[in-house]
Design a protein around this motif. Structure first.
Motif, PDB file in Angstrom:
ATOM      1  N   GLN A  14      17.789   0.314  -1.032  1.00 55.53           N
ATOM      2  CA  GLN A  14      15.952   1.212  -1.897  1.00 55.53           C
ATOM      3  C   GLN A  14      15.504  -0.209  -2.054  1.00 55.53           C
ATOM      4  O   GLN A  14      13.760  -0.066  -2.101  1.00 55.53           O
ATOM      5  CB  GLN A  14      16.791   1.327  -3.184  1.00 55.53           C
ATOM      6  CG  GLN A  14      17.724   2.609  -2.975  1.00 55.53           C
ATOM      7  CD  GLN A  14      18.543   3.493  -5.005  1.00 55.53           C
ATOM      8  OE1 GLN A  14      18.664   2.726  -5.536  1.00 55.53           O
ATOM      9  NE2 GLN A  14      19.427   4.342  -4.114  1.00 55.53           N
ATOM     10  N   SER A  16      14.894  -2.468  -1.268  1.00 55.95           N
ATOM     11  CA  SER A  16      13.348  -3.006   0.602  1.00 55.95           C
ATOM     12  C   SER A  16      12.507  -1.987   0.831  1.00 55.95           C
ATOM     13  O   SER A  16      11.613  -2.034   1.536  1.00 55.95           O
ATOM     14  CB  SER A  16      15.032  -3.453   1.840  1.00 55.95           C
ATOM     15  OG  SER A  16      14.058  -3.408   2.998  1.00 55.95           O
ATOM     16  N   GLN A  17      12.824  -0.408   0.818  1.00 54.31           N
ATOM     17  CA  GLN A  17      11.832   0.362   1.175  1.00 54.31           C
ATOM     18  C   GLN A  17      11.221   0.570   0.078  1.00 54.31           C
ATOM     19  O   GLN A  17      10.110   0.775   0.278  1.00 54.31           O
ATOM     20  CB  GLN A  17      12.736   1.811   0.671  1.00 54.31           C
ATOM     21  CG  GLN A  17      13.960   1.969   1.756  1.00 54.31           C
ATOM     22  CD  GLN A  17      14.868   2.980   1.649  1.00 54.31           C
ATOM     23  OE1 GLN A  17      14.294   3.560   0.464  1.00 54.31           O
ATOM     24  NE2 GLN A  17      15.256   3.544   2.598  1.00 54.31           N
ATOM     25  N   VAL A  19       9.794  -2.448  -1.571  1.00 50.55           N
ATOM     26  CA  VAL A  19       8.758  -3.056  -1.912  1.00 50.55           C
ATOM     27  C   VAL A  19       8.384  -2.699  -0.219  1.00 50.55           C
ATOM     28  O   VAL A  19       6.814  -2.958  -0.551  1.00 50.55           O
ATOM     29  CB  VAL A  19       9.569  -4.255  -1.264  1.00 50.55           C
ATOM     30  CG1 VAL A  19       8.814  -5.608  -0.689  1.00 50.55           C
ATOM     31  CG2 VAL A  19      10.216  -5.070  -2.873  1.00 50.55           C
ATOM     32  N   THR A  20       8.993  -2.048   0.791  1.00 42.88           N
ATOM     33  CA  THR A  20       8.095  -1.776   1.818  1.00 42.88           C
ATOM     34  C   THR A  20       6.492  -0.572   1.774  1.00 42.88           C
ATOM     35  O   THR A  20       5.602  -0.855   2.397  1.00 42.88           O
ATOM     36  CB  THR A  20       8.612  -1.233   3.464  1.00 42.88           C
ATOM     37  OG1 THR A  20      10.498  -2.219   3.489  1.00 42.88           O
ATOM     38  CG2 THR A  20       8.290  -0.948   3.872  1.00 42.88           C
ATOM     39  N   LYS A  21       7.128   0.073   1.030  1.00 43.88           N
ATOM     40  CA  LYS A  21       6.041   1.110   0.346  1.00 43.88           C
ATOM     41  C   LYS A  21       4.866   0.559  -0.666  1.00 43.88           C
ATOM     42  O   LYS A  21       4.133   0.646  -0.600  1.00 43.88           O
ATOM     43  CB  LYS A  21       6.308   2.124   0.124  1.00 43.88           C
ATOM     44  CG  LYS A  21       5.901   3.169  -0.377  1.00 43.88           C
ATOM     45  CD  LYS A  21       6.784   4.786  -1.140  1.00 43.88           C
ATOM     46  CE  LYS A  21       7.142   5.358  -0.442  1.00 43.88           C
ATOM     47  NZ  LYS A  21       8.184   6.731  -0.518  1.00 43.88           N
ATOM     48  N   HIS A  22       5.341  -0.369  -1.119  1.00 47.61           N
ATOM     49  CA  HIS A  22       4.230  -0.766  -2.236  1.00 47.61           C
ATOM     50  C   HIS A  22       4.498  -1.966  -2.258  1.00 47.61           C
ATOM     51  O   HIS A  22       3.448  -2.856  -3.039  1.00 47.61           O
ATOM     52  CB  HIS A  22       4.713  -0.581  -3.549  1.00 47.61           C
ATOM     53  CG  HIS A  22       5.443   1.435  -4.239  1.00 47.61           C
ATOM     54  ND1 HIS A  22       4.328   1.909  -3.711  1.00 47.61           N
ATOM     55  CD2 HIS A  22       6.737   1.578  -4.240  1.00 47.61           C
ATOM     56  CE1 HIS A  22       4.716   3.161  -4.278  1.00 47.61           C
ATOM     57  NE2 HIS A  22       6.277   3.167  -4.783  1.00 47.61           N
ATOM     58  N   GLY A  23       4.905  -2.420  -1.638  1.00 47.70           N
ATOM     59  CA  GLY A  23       4.216  -4.355  -1.579  1.00 47.70           C
ATOM     60  C   GLY A  23       2.862  -4.744  -1.034  1.00 47.70           C
ATOM     61  O   GLY A  23       2.341  -5.629  -1.629  1.00 47.70           O
ATOM     62  N   CYS A  24       2.375  -3.588   0.149  1.00 51.70           N
ATOM     63  CA  CYS A  24       0.862  -4.509   1.077  1.00 51.70           C
ATOM     64  C   CYS A  24      -0.375  -4.261  -0.345  1.00 51.70           C
ATOM     65  O   CYS A  24      -1.320  -4.972  -0.317  1.00 51.70           O
ATOM     66  CB  CYS A  24       0.834  -3.657   1.419  1.00 51.70           C
ATOM     67  SG  CYS A  24      -0.559  -3.851   2.925  1.00 51.70           S
ATOM     68  N   TYR A  27      -0.454  -6.228  -3.137  1.00 51.91           N
ATOM     69  CA  TYR A  27      -0.528  -7.821  -2.636  1.00 51.91           C
ATOM     70  C   TYR A  27      -1.825  -7.479  -2.673  1.00 51.91           C
ATOM     71  O   TYR A  27      -3.029  -9.027  -3.109  1.00 51.91           O
ATOM     72  CB  TYR A  27       0.222  -8.295  -0.914  1.00 51.91           C
ATOM     73  CG  TYR A  27      -0.447  -9.222  -0.434  1.00 51.91           C
ATOM     74  CD1 TYR A  27      -0.185 -10.802  -1.337  1.00 51.91           C
ATOM     75  CD2 TYR A  27      -1.266  -8.889   0.739  1.00 51.91           C
ATOM     76  CE1 TYR A  27      -0.476 -11.484  -0.099  1.00 51.91           C
ATOM     77  CE2 TYR A  27      -2.041  -9.766   1.020  1.00 51.91           C
ATOM     78  CZ  TYR A  27      -1.379 -11.345   0.710  1.00 51.91           C
ATOM     79  OH  TYR A  27      -2.518 -12.574   1.384  1.00 51.91           O
TER      80      TYR A  27
END
Length: 122
Positions: A14, A16-17, A19-24, A27
């Motif tokens: 969860q 990881s998902q 961070v993948t969705k909202h990380g960019c 940043y």
């Protein structure tokens, strides 16, 4: 124990998902918010230059820090020479400050031990 491992794997998936969705987006938002601190062009040479500037600026500040230290030490010596003129309030404040420093030291030791009171894990 196996159920805990499955729960941990689920939580990790969860996270990881997320961070993948909202990380960019996070940043980009972080860079936009702090763009006044970004040096252009962002190259290795520029980073080396900035690290050298920081190092030598800190090095240049040492004489001022040393002077301030000796002034503080002289004022403590003066207080010690004139301790018979010291008010009870000032002595109480100094004692409370010492007690607070000791309490922070003890808290740091407990945190350093991994939040145990008994001792260090070796």
């Amino acid at each position: 124990m196996a159920s805990k491992l499955v729960q941990l794997q689920s939580k990790a998936a969860q996270a990881s998902q997320f961070v993948t969705k909202h990380g960019c987006a996070y940043y980009k938002q972080l860079l936009e918010k702090n763009k006044q601190y970004i040096q252009e062009p962002p190259t290795i040479e520029k980073c080396n230059l900035l690290s050298n500037q920081l190092f030598y600026t800190r090095l240049a500040s040492l004489p001022g820090r040393q002077e301030a230290f000796w002034k503080e030490l002289d004022s403590v010596k003066q207080l010690w020479k004139n301790r018979h003129e010291l008010k009870v309030e000032d002595a109480g404040i100094a004692a409370l400050f010492g007690l607070e420093c000791f309490a922070w030291f003890c808290a740091g030791e407990i945190v350093g031990r991994g939040f145990t009171i008994t001792g260090y894990h070796v």
